[in-house]
Enzyme design. Structure first.
Site, PDB file in Angstrom:
ATOM      1  N   GLN A  30       9.535   0.206  11.232  1.00 45.48           N
ATOM      2  CA  GLN A  30      10.894   0.684  11.499  1.00 45.48           C
ATOM      3  C   GLN A  30      10.938   1.674  12.663  1.00 45.48           C
ATOM      4  O   GLN A  30      11.979   2.277  12.911  1.00 45.48           O
ATOM      5  CB  GLN A  30      11.494   1.336  10.238  1.00 45.48           C
ATOM      6  N   HIS A  70       7.233   1.960   2.112  1.00 43.29           N
ATOM      7  CA  HIS A  70       7.594   0.576   1.779  1.00 43.29           C
ATOM      8  C   HIS A  70       6.414  -0.009   0.996  1.00 43.29           C
ATOM      9  O   HIS A  70       5.257   0.356   1.246  1.00 43.29           O
ATOM     10  CB  HIS A  70       7.806  -0.180   3.089  1.00 43.29           C
ATOM     11  N   CYS A  94      12.311  -2.668  -1.184  1.00 42.34           N
ATOM     12  CA  CYS A  94      10.838  -2.597  -1.309  1.00 42.34           C
ATOM     13  C   CYS A  94      10.339  -1.162  -1.235  1.00 42.34           C
ATOM     14  O   CYS A  94       9.252  -0.901  -0.675  1.00 42.34           O
ATOM     15  CB  CYS A  94      10.147  -3.466  -0.258  1.00 42.34           C
ATOM     16  N   LYS A 103      11.793  -7.679  13.242  1.00 46.04           N
ATOM     17  CA  LYS A 103      12.634  -6.469  13.246  1.00 46.04           C
ATOM     18  C   LYS A 103      12.784  -5.921  14.664  1.00 46.04           C
ATOM     19  O   LYS A 103      13.535  -4.988  14.908  1.00 46.04           O
ATOM     20  CB  LYS A 103      12.023  -5.405  12.342  1.00 46.04           C
ATOM     21  N   ASP A 138       2.606   2.796   9.660  1.00 43.72           N
ATOM     22  CA  ASP A 138       3.511   1.668   9.488  1.00 43.72           C
ATOM     23  C   ASP A 138       4.626   1.827  10.525  1.00 43.72           C
ATOM     24  O   ASP A 138       5.538   2.638  10.349  1.00 43.72           O
ATOM     25  CB  ASP A 138       4.057   1.677   8.052  1.00 43.72           C
TER      26      ASP A 138
HETATM   27  N1  PLP Z   1       7.301  -1.325   6.405  1.00 43.52           N
HETATM   28  C1  PLP Z   1       8.584  -0.998   6.498  1.00 43.52           C
HETATM   29  C2  PLP Z   1       8.940   0.441   6.708  1.00 43.52           C
HETATM   30  C3  PLP Z   1       9.576  -1.968   6.385  1.00 43.52           C
HETATM   31  O1  PLP Z   1      10.852  -1.626   6.474  1.00 43.52           O
HETATM   32  C4  PLP Z   1       9.187  -3.305   6.162  1.00 43.52           C
HETATM   33  C5  PLP Z   1      10.196  -4.358   5.971  1.00 43.52           C
HETATM   34  O2  PLP Z   1      11.295  -4.125   5.528  1.00 43.52           O
HETATM   35  C6  PLP Z   1       7.831  -3.607   6.088  1.00 43.52           C
HETATM   36  C7  PLP Z   1       6.905  -2.599   6.218  1.00 43.52           C
HETATM   37  C8  PLP Z   1       7.339  -4.992   5.868  1.00 43.52           C
HETATM   38  O3  PLP Z   1       7.702  -5.813   6.937  1.00 43.52           O
HETATM   39  P1  PLP Z   1       7.449  -7.370   6.864  1.00 43.52           P
HETATM   40  O4  PLP Z   1       8.205  -7.846   5.660  1.00 43.52           O
HETATM   41  O5  PLP Z   1       8.017  -7.891   8.124  1.00 43.52           O
HETATM   42  O6  PLP Z   1       6.009  -7.567   6.721  1.00 43.52           O
END
Ligand code: PLP
Length: 423
Positions: free
Chosen positions: A213, A133, A379, A236, A210
């Protein structure tokens, strides 16, 4: 094994959409709906305990601080951490940036001797993966630019799996940071964390996971995974917006310089210089998102109460129904592994590309049927580029997703090619 129907816990899921259709909410990967216990926890905080934390000398301040720190403990225990290893951040993006900026600040000389271990510069390397992401890619690009370090990445194959054949050369003695996702937000693939962490450790690189998810969808134990840092987002995880957290090994957090500077995070301030508190306070300058933290704590307790192993089993089954269903539809391409053997390390997600139809148009047809999905590149532009598409339509599940929701998605996708006359 599917979970019992938990929709009653989620007030929003009882509403209807588009001419009275029942809502089929399959956009939990973007943001999850909130159970009543989370909404109640935030409301009760404001109605009964609202006060600034860690600084007042009155009862409300005491109660608020207790709730705030209790929430930190709840989030910590969900992921197998100690309370003091959890730093509140605005979201997962902010949590990754906290680490990257901290390393950047250390590299600029901030933090003195104790921060010297984080210094990077020309000749050093930062390694990411092609499946990231943007939240776990762009901060590392910026850090590389800022410090003169080189950014490298582990490629993925045409199913989105990381190719580890060249791992030993991509993660080498020059590598200072290996940052990678636990679960892809596009394919739902679970990363080979063990192999990546083992290699990082062999060369003395820091690992940044990260967990955006993964933490909401499967059991995560940061000690068992043996990672150094992990980012997560409350929204999430069935929690509120505006808050997330960074896990960090305590001894690392106590040495990493902050990235936001100000009050509350400091020990002694003179006109010339400042000494910082230990973690987590050194990273939490300014007034705190207290109600949000309380809500995130309630979400962590709710998930723990359902049982993360049951959540995982549920979401694997929902994903299997969606993925097997759409894979059968002519003109529809499932991104990521196809087939039950290939899909065994996939959870919660089905992203599709429909031949000749823009993802936004696919989303529109599904929306007309009351089905909420995400459209676009989610993203993750490099991964979509790898798949040869600019975007996709993503259905993503959570604890409240039912088999009927998954089947409704498949049935609605099956109408798309004919709707646009492309089959
Ligand atoms: N990492 C992953 C794998 C994501 O799916 C997302 C959000 O869709 C993020 C990071 C970023 O999350 P946030 O927008 O809540 O900071």
């Amino acid at each position: 094994m599917l979970l019992p129907d938990l929709r009653e816990d989620f007030p929003l899921l009882t509403r209807t959409v588009r001419n009275g259709k029942p809502l089929v909410y399959l956009d939990s990967g973007a943001t999850a709906q909130k159970p009543r216990v989370v909404l109640d926890a935030e409301r009760e905080f404001y109605e009964q305990h609202n006060a600034a934390v860690q600084r007042g000398a009155h009862l409300l301040a005491e109660e608020a601080t207790e709730l705030f720190e209790g929430a930190r403990g709840d989030v910590a225990s969900l992921v197998g951490a100690q309370s003091q290893e959890i730093v509140w951040a605005e979201n997962a993006t902010a949590a990754v940036n906290l680490v990257a900026s901290g390393i950047g600040n250390a590299s600029a000389g901030i933090g003195g001797d104790e921060a010297a271990r984080f210094k990077i510069g020309p000749g050093d390397e930062i390694c990411v993966t092609e499946t990231e992401h943007h939240a776990n890619l762009v901060p590392w690009q910026a850090l590389a630019t800022r410090t003169g370090a080189t950014l490298r990445w582990i490629p993925v194959d045409d199913q989105g799996r990381m190719i580890l054949d060249d791992l030993d050369s991509l993660v080498n003695e020059r590598t200072r940071v290996l940052a990678f996702t636990h679960v892809s937000n596009v394919t739902g693939l679970i990363s080979p964390v063990g192999a990546l962490v083992a290699r990082a450790k062999a060369v003395g690189a820091l690992t940044v996971l990260d967990g955006c998810q993964s933490v909401p969808h499967l059991p995560v134990d940061v000690k068992a995974l043996d990672i150094d840092f992990m980012a997560m987002s409350a929204h999430k995880m069935l929690g509120p917006t505006g808050i997330g957290a960074l896990y960090g090994r305590k001894e690392l957090l106590d040495a990493l310089p902050p990235s936001i500077f100000g009050g509350g995070a400091v020990k002694v301030v003179t006109m010339e210089e400042t000494s910082w508190q230990e973690a987590p306070m050194r990273f939490e300058a300014g007034s705190q998102p207290v109600a949000q933290a309380v809500g995130m704590g309630a979400a962590a307790r709710y998930l723990a109460g359902v049982g993360m192993d049951r959540v995982e089993a549920h979401e694997r089954e929902i994903a299997a129904v969606m993925r097997a269903g759409v894979a059968e539809i002519p003109g529809v391409r499932l991104l990521g592994p196809v087939g039950s053997a290939d899909a065994r390390d996939v959870i919660g997600v089905a992203s599709i590309a429909v031949d000749g139809v823009h993802p936004h148009d696919v989303g529109q047809v599904l929306d007309d049927a009351g089905i909420a999905v995400r459209v676009g590149h989610h993203c993750a532009q490099p991964l979509h580029r790898k798949f040869g598409v600019t975007g996709s339509t993503r259905a993503s599940a959570h604890v409240y997703t039912t088999r009927e929701d998954a089947e409704a998605f498949v049935a609605a996708v099956a109408t798309v090619p004919a709707f646009f006359g492309v089959n």
